[in-house]
Motif scaffolding. Structure first.
Motif, mmCIF file in Angstrom:
data_model
loop_
_atom_site.group_PDB
_atom_site.id
_atom_site.type_symbol
_atom_site.label_atom_id
_atom_site.label_comp_id
_atom_site.label_asym_id
_atom_site.label_seq_id
_atom_site.Cartn_x
_atom_site.Cartn_y
_atom_site.Cartn_z
ATOM 1 N N LEU A 445 0.716 -1.121 0.037
ATOM 2 C CA LEU A 445 0.046 0.116 -0.037
ATOM 3 C C LEU A 445 0.949 1.163 0.055
ATOM 4 O O LEU A 445 1.961 1.400 0.448
ATOM 5 C CB LEU A 445 -0.807 -0.046 1.198
ATOM 6 N N LYS A 446 0.316 2.308 -0.585
ATOM 7 C CA LYS A 446 1.005 3.680 -0.542
ATOM 8 C C LYS A 446 -0.260 4.742 -0.351
ATOM 9 O O LYS A 446 -1.451 4.315 -0.758
ATOM 10 C CB LYS A 446 1.777 3.914 -1.936
ATOM 11 N N GLU A 447 0.249 6.037 0.262
ATOM 12 C CA GLU A 447 -1.036 6.925 0.462
ATOM 13 C C GLU A 447 -1.198 7.549 -0.984
ATOM 14 O O GLU A 447 -0.554 7.644 -1.850
ATOM 15 C CB GLU A 447 -0.010 7.981 1.107
ATOM 16 N N CYS A 448 -2.581 7.638 -1.025
ATOM 17 C CA CYS A 448 -3.122 8.180 -2.149
ATOM 18 C C CYS A 448 -2.861 9.691 -2.339
ATOM 19 O O CYS A 448 -2.741 10.440 -1.224
ATOM 20 C CB CYS A 448 -4.729 7.965 -2.292
ATOM 21 N N GLN A 449 -2.495 10.155 -3.480
ATOM 22 C CA GLN A 449 -2.251 11.587 -3.787
ATOM 23 C C GLN A 449 -3.525 12.513 -4.163
ATOM 24 O O GLN A 449 -3.501 13.766 -3.906
ATOM 25 C CB GLN A 449 -1.462 11.868 -4.858
ATOM 26 N N GLY A 450 -4.535 11.710 -4.045
ATOM 27 C CA GLY A 450 -5.879 12.612 -4.444
ATOM 28 C C GLY A 450 -6.627 11.786 -5.308
ATOM 29 O O GLY A 450 -6.224 11.361 -6.244
ATOM 30 N N CYS A 451 -7.948 11.595 -5.057
ATOM 31 C CA CYS A 451 -8.842 10.873 -6.002
ATOM 32 C C CYS A 451 -10.238 11.535 -5.633
ATOM 33 O O CYS A 451 -10.666 12.460 -4.694
ATOM 34 C CB CYS A 451 -8.757 9.499 -5.666
ATOM 35 N N TYR A 452 -11.217 11.039 -6.239
ATOM 36 C CA TYR A 452 -12.608 11.466 -6.100
ATOM 37 C C TYR A 452 -13.051 11.077 -4.648
ATOM 38 O O TYR A 452 -14.151 11.889 -4.312
ATOM 39 C CB TYR A 452 -13.509 10.885 -7.282
ATOM 40 N N ARG A 453 -12.481 10.349 -3.810
ATOM 41 C CA ARG A 453 -13.021 10.018 -2.548
ATOM 42 C C ARG A 453 -12.601 11.068 -1.632
ATOM 43 O O ARG A 453 -13.121 11.275 -0.667
ATOM 44 C CB ARG A 453 -12.374 8.786 -2.328
ATOM 45 N N ASN A 454 -11.564 11.861 -2.026
ATOM 46 C CA ASN A 454 -10.888 12.943 -1.084
ATOM 47 C C ASN A 454 -12.047 14.019 -0.748
ATOM 48 O O ASN A 454 -12.757 14.626 -1.542
ATOM 49 C CB ASN A 454 -9.799 13.814 -1.809
ATOM 50 N N ILE A 455 -12.173 14.111 0.732
ATOM 51 C CA ILE A 455 -13.106 14.973 1.269
ATOM 52 C C ILE A 455 -12.297 16.237 2.076
ATOM 53 O O ILE A 455 -12.903 17.050 2.550
ATOM 54 C CB ILE A 455 -13.996 14.200 2.515
ATOM 55 N N SER A 456 -11.052 16.211 1.839
ATOM 56 C CA SER A 456 -10.265 17.475 2.230
ATOM 57 C C SER A 456 -10.600 18.812 1.644
ATOM 58 O O SER A 456 -10.947 18.795 0.631
ATOM 59 C CB SER A 456 -9.054 16.934 2.045
ATOM 60 N N LYS A 457 -10.521 19.747 2.268
ATOM 61 C CA LYS A 457 -10.929 21.024 1.992
ATOM 62 C C LYS A 457 -9.732 21.509 1.091
ATOM 63 O O LYS A 457 -9.669 22.502 0.378
ATOM 64 C CB LYS A 457 -11.405 21.828 3.097
ATOM 65 N N LYS A 458 -8.357 21.011 1.613
ATOM 66 C CA LYS A 458 -7.349 21.516 1.125
ATOM 67 C C LYS A 458 -7.082 20.589 -0.203
ATOM 68 O O LYS A 458 -6.531 19.480 -0.142
ATOM 69 C CB LYS A 458 -6.078 21.706 1.838
ATOM 70 N N LYS A 459 -7.291 20.792 -1.236
ATOM 71 C CA LYS A 459 -7.293 19.893 -2.430
ATOM 72 C C LYS A 459 -5.848 19.878 -3.057
ATOM 73 O O LYS A 459 -5.625 18.748 -3.539
ATOM 74 C CB LYS A 459 -8.110 20.139 -3.489
ATOM 75 N N GLY A 460 -4.992 20.635 -2.626
ATOM 76 C CA GLY A 460 -3.737 20.601 -3.435
ATOM 77 C C GLY A 460 -2.342 20.193 -2.551
ATOM 78 O O GLY A 460 -1.266 20.612 -3.028
ATOM 79 N N ASN A 461 -2.906 19.598 -1.416
ATOM 80 C CA ASN A 461 -1.583 19.330 -0.630
ATOM 81 C C ASN A 461 -1.200 17.901 -0.824
ATOM 82 O O ASN A 461 -0.374 17.143 0.186
ATOM 83 C CB ASN A 461 -1.887 19.555 0.861
ATOM 84 N N ASN A 462 -1.567 17.055 -1.808
ATOM 85 C CA ASN A 462 -1.313 15.740 -2.015
ATOM 86 C C ASN A 462 -1.634 14.873 -0.762
ATOM 87 O O ASN A 462 -0.912 13.832 -0.636
ATOM 88 C CB ASN A 462 0.428 15.634 -2.489
ATOM 89 N N GLU A 463 -2.517 14.968 -0.332
ATOM 90 C CA GLU A 463 -2.921 14.152 0.899
ATOM 91 C C GLU A 463 -4.779 13.734 0.399
ATOM 92 O O GLU A 463 -5.457 14.985 0.425
ATOM 93 C CB GLU A 463 -2.845 14.888 2.258
ATOM 94 N N CYS A 464 -4.901 12.519 0.538
ATOM 95 C CA CYS A 464 -6.380 12.271 0.405
ATOM 96 C C CYS A 464 -7.022 11.814 1.520
ATOM 97 O O CYS A 464 -6.606 10.815 2.204
ATOM 98 C CB CYS A 464 -6.414 10.955 -0.805
ATOM 99 N N LEU A 465 -8.028 12.447 1.908
ATOM 100 C CA LEU A 465 -8.686 12.068 3.384
ATOM 101 C C LEU A 465 -9.801 11.348 2.928
ATOM 102 O O LEU A 465 -10.890 12.042 2.074
ATOM 103 C CB LEU A 465 -8.860 13.172 4.085
ATOM 104 N N ILE A 466 -10.351 10.315 3.510
ATOM 105 C CA ILE A 466 -11.591 9.772 3.087
ATOM 106 C C ILE A 466 -12.293 9.663 4.752
ATOM 107 O O ILE A 466 -11.767 9.469 5.783
ATOM 108 C CB ILE A 466 -11.406 8.586 2.433
#
Length: 466
Positions: A445-466
């Motif tokens: 596994l590796k950390e996702c850099q961002g996808c359609y599941r991302n609920i983060s308000k900061k979309k450009g920080n290469n962190e995908c929160l779900i």
């Protein structure tokens, strides 16, 4: 006499390993007596003194005089405290030659040499008489079979002799009989043992008869004997860490302080077993339930003894214990340790490597599917699933996984409780490495850099929160 003053033997019998069904076996032994020989048994000095006090009160009531100077004491694991009765210390304590009870000398450390020396002294005394008495070989054989052998048999109740030890004990009497019969020294011994020729009884043959008789008597005797026999068998089952009954195994070793197990070993050497499982035993109440294939069936003989501690620590007894939930995929060693909640550090044990090479179909080890011959024989009875509860306090950075319909499993590192009413908790989205998903092995596994599941308000920080 009250049982709480005696020596208690306690053991937990595992009925079903997965369901954690157990049975408590407990027995208390405080006294043995035959005619005027009485033995008091206790686990400590205080209780022993209490038992002696009760006995002396009984003696005084019935006008009985006990000679304290003849008292003997065997102390196990305690050599400091002396026992004083009516102001007189017990002098014969842990005697070097053993403490005599009903003709058998017992030592505090259960040293085998004491029993062997006693048998040897019986043989030497008889042979010394045979040497100067004018007896022919038939008379010597009659005395040996009728008089000497019963005395040896009595001593064998305290020791199990190996085959070579019995042969060595028979050496002197063999030479005397050959000499009186006019046979050469090089005459094969089987000639004098043959029933239709001279018919000399061999100590080893006598021991085999006695072991069969005594084991059956203990297994089917009175309540205390039965329970004691059962406890010893359960202890050996746990020592070997197997679901099988010790009475059916051939891989037993001699036990210094366990007459029953040593006796079973001797019988196994002659292909004699007290348990017969060739016919289906529907009760099987002396086998541990919880799986179909015991791991000792797959282990090589050299790995059997060396792997006991490792298997016991990891609570591994059946093949099913080292398989994935699907029942056809072999767990990796570290995943197995993780499943048991144990430390994953350290090397993979050699016995597990040998199991892998024996079970895994793919020789490269990339696909951990087991061979077809084992599929179906193994059955994963208990599947332990920890359901995620958003309201429960989670361990720091624990990995949570779930399935969405029509998709591969979703992985996330649990981070914190959500302030939003829409979500309970928030975590970092993890994705599988590579384009190819190998469902036969644990994923990388590796950390996702961002996808359609991302609920983060900061979309450009290469962190995908779900």
């Amino acid at each position: 006499m009250k049982e709480e003053t005696g020596y208690n033997i306690y053991e937990e019998k595992i009925i079903n390993k997965n369901k954690e069904e157990k049975e408590i076996l407990e027995i208390s032994i405080n006294i043995t007596a035959f005619m005027d020989d009485t033995t008091l048994i206790s686990k400590n000095k205080k209780q022993l003194e209490k038992m002696i006090e009760i006995c002396h009160q009984f003696f005084n009531i019935n006008d009985i005089k006990a000679n304290v100077s003849k008292y003997e004491l065997i102390k196990i694991n305690n050599e400091k405290e002396d026992l004083i009765i009516e102001g007189e210390p017990i002098k014969k304590t842990n005697s070097e030659e053993g403490n005599r009870y009903l003709g058998i000398f017992f030592r505090h450390d259960n040293k085998r040499e004491v029993y062997k020396k006693k048998i040897m002294s019986i043989i030497n005394s008889a042979c010394n008489i045979f040497n100067w008495k004018k007896l022919n070989e038939k008379q010597i054989i009659a005395v040996w079979n009728i008089v000497i052998m019963p005395r040896i048999e009595y001593q064998l109740a305290a020791i199990v002799l190996k085959k070579w030890e019995c042969d060595k004990l028979m050496t002197r009497i063999n030479m005397i009989i050959k000499k009186r019969a006019g046979l050469a020294k090089t005459t094969p011994n089987f000639i004098i043992y043959e029933k239709d020729i001279l018919g000399v009884k061999h100590i080893y043959d006598l021991q085999m008869e006695m072991l069969c008789k005594n084991l059956l008597y203990q297994a089917n005797g009175n309540n205390k004997l039965q329970k004691l026999f059962k406890i010893k068998m359960i202890q050996e089952q746990k020592n070997l860490w197997t679901s099988k009954c010790p009475g059916e195994l051939e891989t037993l070793s001699f036990r210094k302080n366990n007459w029953i197990i040593s006796a079973l070993k001797m019988l196994n050497n002659e292909k004699i077993k007290i348990c017969n499982h060739e016919i289906k035993d529907y009760k099987e109440n002396h086998r541990i339930q919880g799986g179909k294939i015991d791991l000792i069936e797959l282990l090589e003989e050299k790995d059997f003894a060396t792997s006991i501690q490792s298997r016991k620590l990891k609570n591994i007894m059946f093949l099913e214990d080292i398989l994935e939930v699907d029942g056809i995929t072999l767990l990796k060693w570290k995943h197995l340790c993780k499943e048991q909640g144990l430390n994953t550090k350290g090397k993979m044990p050699k016995w597990f490597k040998n199991i892998e090479s024996q079970l895994i179909e793919d020789e490269t080890g990339q696909v951990r599917r087991i061979k077809n011959e084992f599929i179906g024989r193994a059955q994963k009875e208990n599947i332990h699933v920890n359901y995620f509860d958003g309201d429960e306090k989670q361990d720091k950075s624990s990995i949570i996984t779930w399935n969405d319909e029509g998709e591969y499993p979703i992985f996330s590192i649990d981070k914190k409780r959500s302030q939003s009413k829409k979500y309970k908790r928030i975590g970092i989205h993890l994705i599988l490495v590579g384009d190819h998903y190998d469902l036969n092995n644990s994923p990388r596994l590796k950390e996702c850099q961002g996808c359609y599941r991302n609920i983060s308000k900061k979309k450009g920080n290469n962190e995908c929160l779900i």
